[in-house]
Design a protein around this motif. Structure first.
Motif, PDB file in Angstrom:
ATOM      1  N   LYS A  50      -5.815  -4.824   3.220  1.00 48.50           N
ATOM      2  CA  LYS A  50      -6.622  -3.732   3.765  1.00 48.50           C
ATOM      3  C   LYS A  50      -5.899  -3.111   4.953  1.00 48.50           C
ATOM      4  O   LYS A  50      -5.129  -3.776   5.630  1.00 48.50           O
ATOM      5  N   ASP A  51      -6.166  -1.839   5.212  1.00 50.51           N
ATOM      6  CA  ASP A  51      -5.549  -1.191   6.368  1.00 50.51           C
ATOM      7  C   ASP A  51      -6.380  -1.482   7.615  1.00 50.51           C
ATOM      8  O   ASP A  51      -7.367  -2.215   7.570  1.00 50.51           O
ATOM      9  N   GLU A  52      -5.985  -0.886   8.735  1.00 52.98           N
ATOM     10  CA  GLU A  52      -6.669  -1.156  10.010  1.00 52.98           C
ATOM     11  C   GLU A  52      -8.123  -0.695  10.028  1.00 52.98           C
ATOM     12  O   GLU A  52      -8.923  -1.148  10.843  1.00 52.98           O
ATOM     13  N   ASN A  53      -8.501   0.193   9.100  1.00 52.53           N
ATOM     14  CA  ASN A  53      -9.882   0.672   9.001  1.00 52.53           C
ATOM     15  C   ASN A  53     -10.702  -0.118   7.990  1.00 52.53           C
ATOM     16  O   ASN A  53     -11.853   0.212   7.733  1.00 52.53           O
ATOM     17  N   GLY A  54     -10.089  -1.132   7.405  1.00 53.99           N
ATOM     18  CA  GLY A  54     -10.802  -1.965   6.442  1.00 53.99           C
ATOM     19  C   GLY A  54     -10.788  -1.417   5.024  1.00 53.99           C
ATOM     20  O   GLY A  54     -11.451  -1.958   4.147  1.00 53.99           O
ATOM     21  N   ARG A  55     -10.036  -0.352   4.807  1.00 57.12           N
ATOM     22  CA  ARG A  55      -9.936   0.220   3.460  1.00 57.12           C
ATOM     23  C   ARG A  55      -8.897  -0.548   2.660  1.00 57.12           C
ATOM     24  O   ARG A  55      -7.853  -0.927   3.177  1.00 57.12           O
ATOM     25  N   THR A  56      -9.175  -0.744   1.403  1.00 59.29           N
ATOM     26  CA  THR A  56      -8.268  -1.472   0.526  1.00 59.29           C
ATOM     27  C   THR A  56      -6.987  -0.681   0.293  1.00 59.29           C
ATOM     28  O   THR A  56      -7.024   0.485  -0.088  1.00 59.29           O
ATOM     29  N   VAL A  57      -5.861  -1.331   0.547  1.00 61.14           N
ATOM     30  CA  VAL A  57      -4.546  -0.748   0.301  1.00 61.14           C
ATOM     31  C   VAL A  57      -4.030  -1.267  -1.038  1.00 61.14           C
ATOM     32  O   VAL A  57      -3.570  -0.509  -1.876  1.00 61.14           O
ATOM     33  N   ARG A  59      -5.252  -4.127  -4.138  1.00 58.94           N
ATOM     34  CA  ARG A  59      -6.379  -4.945  -4.571  1.00 58.94           C
ATOM     35  C   ARG A  59      -6.032  -6.401  -4.811  1.00 58.94           C
ATOM     36  O   ARG A  59      -6.871  -7.269  -4.699  1.00 58.94           O
TER      37      ARG A  59
END
Length: 88
Positions: A50-57, A59
């Motif tokens: 995940k990136d620093e915003n918690g979004r999946t980079v 899976r």
């Protein structure tokens, strides 16, 4: 143009000849690849990133193939480690 390539190899797990096009070979080579990874690389491979915003980079295997696939790969990795430790 004709292209010929040997498509049979000896499995490290079984000692038997297998086709490089087989599912058995795919699974074995995946286990070998996982063994070459660092602990951090394995974590990303299995669980994703995940990136620093918690979004999946990424899976990871669990997000793409499910937890059963993770268990199967880890079991194959352990089996390969056992075979390698016996051959030393």
């Amino acid at each position: 143009m004709t292209y010929s390539r040997d498509t049979e190899v000896t499995s490290e797990l079984t000692g038997q000849t297998v086709s490089t096009w087989s599912e058995e070979w795919r699974i074995e080579t995946e286990a070998r690849t996982v063994l070459k990874m660092s602990k951090q690389e394995r974590d990303v491979f299995f669980n994703g990133r995940k990136d620093e915003n918690g979004r999946t980079v990424d899976r990871g295997v669990i997000g793409i193939r499910g937890s059963k696939a993770v268990e199967d790969i880890k079991a194959m990795v352990e089996r390969l480690q056992e075979v390698r430790s016996r051959s030393k």
